[in-house]
Motif scaffolding. Structure first.
Motif, PDB file in Angstrom:
ATOM      1  N   ASN A  76      34.510 -31.732 -63.523  1.00  0.00           N
ATOM      2  CA  ASN A  76      32.997 -32.607 -63.285  1.00  0.00           C
ATOM      3  C   ASN A  76      32.797 -34.219 -63.373  1.00  0.00           C
ATOM      4  O   ASN A  76      32.237 -35.041 -63.019  1.00  0.00           O
ATOM      5  N   ARG A  77      34.240 -34.564 -63.564  1.00  0.00           N
ATOM      6  CA  ARG A  77      34.099 -35.836 -62.800  1.00  0.00           C
ATOM      7  C   ARG A  77      35.214 -36.656 -61.744  1.00  0.00           C
ATOM      8  O   ARG A  77      36.485 -35.922 -61.678  1.00  0.00           O
ATOM      9  N   LEU A  78      34.652 -37.658 -61.222  1.00  0.00           N
ATOM     10  CA  LEU A  78      35.507 -38.451 -60.219  1.00  0.00           C
ATOM     11  C   LEU A  78      36.959 -38.631 -61.103  1.00  0.00           C
ATOM     12  O   LEU A  78      36.903 -38.997 -62.190  1.00  0.00           O
ATOM     13  N   LEU A  83      29.799 -25.450 -76.020  1.00  0.00           N
ATOM     14  CA  LEU A  83      31.041 -24.976 -74.831  1.00  0.00           C
ATOM     15  C   LEU A  83      31.789 -25.861 -75.827  1.00  0.00           C
ATOM     16  O   LEU A  83      33.160 -24.750 -76.336  1.00  0.00           O
ATOM     17  N   TRP A  84      32.176 -27.436 -75.337  1.00  0.00           N
ATOM     18  CA  TRP A  84      33.004 -27.788 -76.892  1.00  0.00           C
ATOM     19  C   TRP A  84      33.903 -27.519 -77.686  1.00  0.00           C
ATOM     20  O   TRP A  84      34.422 -26.944 -77.977  1.00  0.00           O
ATOM     21  N   PRO A  85      32.417 -26.848 -78.168  1.00  0.00           N
ATOM     22  CA  PRO A  85      32.713 -27.312 -79.777  1.00  0.00           C
ATOM     23  C   PRO A  85      32.996 -25.171 -80.004  1.00  0.00           C
ATOM     24  O   PRO A  85      34.111 -24.772 -80.291  1.00  0.00           O
ATOM     25  N   GLY A 130      43.127 -35.683 -69.445  1.00  0.00           N
ATOM     26  CA  GLY A 130      44.041 -34.644 -69.011  1.00  0.00           C
ATOM     27  C   GLY A 130      44.063 -33.925 -67.796  1.00  0.00           C
ATOM     28  O   GLY A 130      44.655 -34.342 -67.208  1.00  0.00           O
ATOM     29  N   LEU A 131      42.191 -33.101 -67.888  1.00  0.00           N
ATOM     30  CA  LEU A 131      42.111 -33.225 -66.418  1.00  0.00           C
ATOM     31  C   LEU A 131      42.747 -34.133 -65.333  1.00  0.00           C
ATOM     32  O   LEU A 131      43.222 -34.037 -63.910  1.00  0.00           O
ATOM     33  N   VAL A 132      42.393 -35.057 -64.803  1.00  0.00           N
ATOM     34  CA  VAL A 132      42.928 -36.394 -64.259  1.00  0.00           C
ATOM     35  C   VAL A 132      43.537 -36.843 -64.407  1.00  0.00           C
ATOM     36  O   VAL A 132      44.174 -36.654 -63.093  1.00  0.00           O
ATOM     37  N   PHE A 180      22.839 -31.129 -69.428  1.00  0.00           N
ATOM     38  CA  PHE A 180      23.876 -29.731 -68.748  1.00  0.00           C
ATOM     39  C   PHE A 180      25.556 -30.711 -69.470  1.00  0.00           C
ATOM     40  O   PHE A 180      26.435 -30.101 -70.217  1.00  0.00           O
ATOM     41  N   TYR A 181      25.630 -32.337 -69.299  1.00  0.00           N
ATOM     42  CA  TYR A 181      26.920 -32.607 -69.869  1.00  0.00           C
ATOM     43  C   TYR A 181      26.642 -32.912 -71.215  1.00  0.00           C
ATOM     44  O   TYR A 181      27.743 -32.270 -72.026  1.00  0.00           O
ATOM     45  N   GLU A 182      25.899 -33.484 -71.912  1.00  0.00           N
ATOM     46  CA  GLU A 182      26.034 -33.490 -73.502  1.00  0.00           C
ATOM     47  C   GLU A 182      25.845 -32.370 -74.043  1.00  0.00           C
ATOM     48  O   GLU A 182      25.832 -31.850 -75.336  1.00  0.00           O
ATOM     49  N   ASP A 195      45.257 -41.030 -78.136  1.00  0.00           N
ATOM     50  CA  ASP A 195      43.838 -39.752 -78.231  1.00  0.00           C
ATOM     51  C   ASP A 195      42.347 -40.818 -77.638  1.00  0.00           C
ATOM     52  O   ASP A 195      41.858 -41.392 -78.221  1.00  0.00           O
ATOM     53  N   ARG A 196      41.893 -39.700 -77.431  1.00  0.00           N
ATOM     54  CA  ARG A 196      40.188 -40.219 -76.964  1.00  0.00           C
ATOM     55  C   ARG A 196      39.455 -39.942 -78.776  1.00  0.00           C
ATOM     56  O   ARG A 196      40.164 -38.494 -79.673  1.00  0.00           O
ATOM     57  N   LEU A 197      38.678 -40.250 -78.582  1.00  0.00           N
ATOM     58  CA  LEU A 197      38.597 -40.077 -79.694  1.00  0.00           C
ATOM     59  C   LEU A 197      37.651 -38.862 -80.607  1.00  0.00           C
ATOM     60  O   LEU A 197      35.730 -38.831 -80.077  1.00  0.00           O
ATOM     61  N   THR A 255      34.595 -41.853 -76.004  1.00  0.00           N
ATOM     62  CA  THR A 255      34.464 -41.385 -75.609  1.00  0.00           C
ATOM     63  C   THR A 255      33.306 -40.710 -75.449  1.00  0.00           C
ATOM     64  O   THR A 255      33.098 -40.447 -77.779  1.00  0.00           O
ATOM     65  N   ARG A 256      32.018 -39.833 -75.046  1.00  0.00           N
ATOM     66  CA  ARG A 256      31.313 -38.870 -75.309  1.00  0.00           C
ATOM     67  C   ARG A 256      30.039 -39.701 -76.892  1.00  0.00           C
ATOM     68  O   ARG A 256      29.582 -39.287 -77.635  1.00  0.00           O
ATOM     69  N   ASP A 257      29.686 -41.402 -77.022  1.00  0.00           N
ATOM     70  CA  ASP A 257      29.185 -42.003 -77.370  1.00  0.00           C
ATOM     71  C   ASP A 257      27.467 -41.589 -78.143  1.00  0.00           C
ATOM     72  O   ASP A 257      27.608 -41.680 -79.749  1.00  0.00           O
ATOM     73  N   HIS A 317      40.787 -26.023 -68.798  1.00  0.00           N
ATOM     74  CA  HIS A 317      42.371 -27.331 -68.626  1.00  0.00           C
ATOM     75  C   HIS A 317      42.316 -26.837 -70.288  1.00  0.00           C
ATOM     76  O   HIS A 317      43.260 -27.636 -71.221  1.00  0.00           O
ATOM     77  N   ILE A 318      40.845 -26.262 -71.149  1.00  0.00           N
ATOM     78  CA  ILE A 318      40.840 -26.499 -72.417  1.00  0.00           C
ATOM     79  C   ILE A 318      40.780 -24.694 -73.440  1.00  0.00           C
ATOM     80  O   ILE A 318      41.308 -24.146 -71.748  1.00  0.00           O
ATOM     81  N   CYS A 319      41.578 -24.451 -74.118  1.00  0.00           N
ATOM     82  CA  CYS A 319      42.015 -23.203 -74.278  1.00  0.00           C
ATOM     83  C   CYS A 319      40.222 -21.804 -73.604  1.00  0.00           C
ATOM     84  O   CYS A 319      39.228 -22.818 -74.143  1.00  0.00           O
ATOM     85  N   ASN A 351      37.359 -26.937 -62.179  1.00  0.00           N
ATOM     86  CA  ASN A 351      38.225 -27.060 -62.715  1.00  0.00           C
ATOM     87  C   ASN A 351      36.883 -26.905 -64.047  1.00  0.00           C
ATOM     88  O   ASN A 351      36.287 -27.961 -63.738  1.00  0.00           O
ATOM     89  N   ASP A 352      37.663 -26.501 -65.018  1.00  0.00           N
ATOM     90  CA  ASP A 352      37.005 -26.542 -66.632  1.00  0.00           C
ATOM     91  C   ASP A 352      35.687 -25.932 -66.622  1.00  0.00           C
ATOM     92  O   ASP A 352      34.863 -25.425 -66.389  1.00  0.00           O
ATOM     93  N   TYR A 353      35.568 -26.269 -67.829  1.00  0.00           N
ATOM     94  CA  TYR A 353      34.348 -25.368 -68.725  1.00  0.00           C
ATOM     95  C   TYR A 353      33.050 -26.130 -68.059  1.00  0.00           C
ATOM     96  O   TYR A 353      32.176 -25.630 -68.529  1.00  0.00           O
ATOM     97  N   GLN A 354      32.645 -26.983 -67.567  1.00  0.00           N
ATOM     98  CA  GLN A 354      31.692 -27.426 -67.520  1.00  0.00           C
ATOM     99  C   GLN A 354      30.844 -27.098 -66.273  1.00  0.00           C
ATOM    100  O   GLN A 354      29.681 -26.573 -65.702  1.00  0.00           O
ATOM    101  N   LEU A 355      32.559 -26.455 -65.284  1.00  0.00           N
ATOM    102  CA  LEU A 355      31.820 -25.656 -63.941  1.00  0.00           C
ATOM    103  C   LEU A 355      31.933 -23.976 -63.975  1.00  0.00           C
ATOM    104  O   LEU A 355      32.230 -23.093 -62.947  1.00  0.00           O
TER     105      LEU A 355
END
Ligand code: F6P
Length: 493
Positions: free
Chosen positions: A24-26, A103-105, A45-47, A94-96, A281-283, A319-321, A173-175, A148-152
């Motif tokens: 999801n991210r370059l 998915l994230w929580p 971490g992915l990058v 899609f992202y926020e 950490d990312r916040l 992050t994700r402000d 990349h996440i659990c 890669n990852d939960y977004q895709l």
């Protein structure tokens, strides 16, 4: 941890085969406020785990630029970047929305309640389709595509339908959550079927693999033997591949004259001989920054430690402000830091040095080298590469790591002070033990930690994943190429 791969080159049959990373991210995002083509490394971490691995081969990376609007393809640090622009409504839905409020929580033990919203789901499907369509356009014949990852999670199946000649790997990349949480998701079967479009599915740790296998058992009629699934006429490998870092790079930076000079300056600025606790950490509310600060506050309050003999540095990467849960977390963290500095700080000597910014790697390594104890207290974490970066930077085998047992890194870092971040007294005991450890004890633990991080790097990780994927070429060639849909079955319906 997987066994060490001795000969990295031999793992991949054809090093010239195109590897297309879809994430999801370059690896680079636009610098805020700078010109249109000013890029900086993306956080996360992915990058940091994929970048060094991809740089070694002929890699193309398809991903989002991190803001709204299109961008032209560009090359940076040896990587061809194919930007995928998202509109503001795609960013929102899609992202926020689906990625980071559903998915994230849900995938992080529901630390914050996941929200289920059909419009976000539609946006998730649409953006996954855009990624799959673009990947199908740019992948060379027979390429290895690493999604890669939960977004895709829908991309593997969509892409296989469009380009059955491709070998597709998917890495989370996440659990992956336990079935009792995953089954709450209204679109659970679509996600599992989406992932099963891949030839190889990778997870950080065996627990995530077992959780995924349980979801597959519940939601599909795929048959499983060990790490192999048979789904319709297809064979899929599911394995744990713990992600890692380019340990050599951290060692080199740590050993440089400039870094050692910077370490001296940092320590002198903090008053000469303080004990330094460090958090990086990312916040994010999953990272357990609050319990860490609470433990520190209680230890200062009861006099077990004091400022300026002991200080904390907290680097909090923005992050994700735009999300409420992240704003709440930031407010709580900053209030606590304010309280700590008000109650325990002294003129010129705050209790917490708070840096809400993303630091260049050289400055980060200098902090790693300066800090006596690294605090990683995540409530839940796929891996946590910061713990590995700190260890790789401690070239004199000193320093200590207090590490959450709920971080994937704990699997291979048993020589850290492993701790349950929910258990305040245990957390304080671990911090105190780490602060008070003798040089001999630090060496004993750090030698073992450094050995682990040097013997399993991001290159080992990537080569093992791509090696297993490449080995599937023969299997993939023999199966029907038109469909990835196995017969449906949901034991809960
Ligand atoms: O590692 C998990 C992850 O979500 C990655 O996918 C991402 O690169 C990183 O954290 C940062 O998150 P975001 O892309 O939302 O800024």
């Amino acid at each position: 941890m997987s066994p060490v791969t001795d000969n990295l080159e031999e793992d991949i049959a054809d090093p010239l085969m195109q590897v297309l990373v879809v994430a999801n991210r370059l690896p680079f995002c636009r610098m805020p406020g700078a010109g249109a083509d000013q890029w900086q490394p993306s956080p996360g971490g992915l990058v940091s785990t994929l970048m060094p691995a991809l740089r070694e081969r002929r890699g193309t990376w398809l991903g989002w630029t991190g803001d709204v609007g299109a961008a032209e393809p560009f090359s940076k640090n040896g990587i061809c970047c194919e930007p995928l622009g998202l509109s503001s409504s795609e960013v929102e839905g899609f992202y926020e929305g689906f990625s980071n409020r559903t998915l994230w929580p849900l995938y992080h033990d529901a630390i914050r309640p996941p929200e289920f919203n059909t419009d976000w789901w539609s946006a998730y499907v649409a953006v996954n389709e855009r990624y799959a369509t673009r990947a199908a356009q740019i992948a060379e014949e027979g390429a290895l595509v690493w999604v890669n990852d939960y977004q895709l999670q829908l991309v593997p199946r969509l892409l296989h339908r469009l380009r059955p000649d491709l070998l597709i790997g998917f890495f989370l990349h996440i659990c992956f959550p336990p079935p009792e949480l995953f089954m709450q998701l209204p679109w659970r079967r679509e996600l599992v079927e989406g992932i099963l479009g891949a030839n190889v599915v990778g997870f950080q740790v065996p627990l995530s693999l077992r959780n995924f296998a349980a979801a597959v058992d519940c939601l599909t009629n795929a048959r499983r033997r060990g790490g192999e699934l048979t789904y319709g006429d297809r064979t899929i490998q599911i394995r744990a591949f713990p992600a890692s870092i380019d340990a050599g790079r951290f060692e080199r930076i740590a050993g440089s004259y400039d870094t050692q000079l910077r370490v001296k300056v940092i320590r002198e600025r903090l008053g000469g001989q303080p004990k330094i606790l460090l958090g990086v950490d990312r916040l994010d509310y999953t990272k357990g920054i609050v319990p860490r600060l609470m433990a520190y506050k209680e230890m200062l309050a009861d006099g077990t430690i004091s400022v300026p003999e002991c200080v904390m540095i907290q680097v909090a990467v923005p992050t994700r402000d735009n999300l409420g849960t992240y704003c709440d977390e930031r407010r709580q963290v900053e209030k606590l830091i304010g309280d700590l500095n008000r109650d325990f700080g002294q003129m010129g000597a705050p209790a917490v040095h708070y840096l809400r910014q993303s630091l260049p790697i050289e400055e980060l390594v200098a902090l790693y080298c300066a800090a006596d104890v690294l605090l990683v207290t995540s409530y839940k974490d796929g891996m946590n590469l910061v713990a590995k970066e700190y260890v790789a930077s401690r070239i004199d085998d000193s320093g200590s790591v207090v590490l959450s047992e709920f971080a994937g890194a704990a699997e291979s870092m048993s020589a850290a002070y492993l701790v349950n971040p929910h258990h305040r007294e245990a957390l304080k005991r671990a911090i105190l033990a780490a602060l008070g450890s003798s040089i001999a004890e630090q060496r004993r633990r750090m030698t073992s930690l450094r050995h682990a991080v040097r013997s399993w790097t991001s290159a080992h990780w990537a080569n093992e994943f791509l090696g297993v994927l490449e080995a599937m070429r023969a299997t993939a060639a023999h199966r029907s190429v038109c469909s990835v849909s196995g017969p449906r079955h949901d034991s809960r319906l």
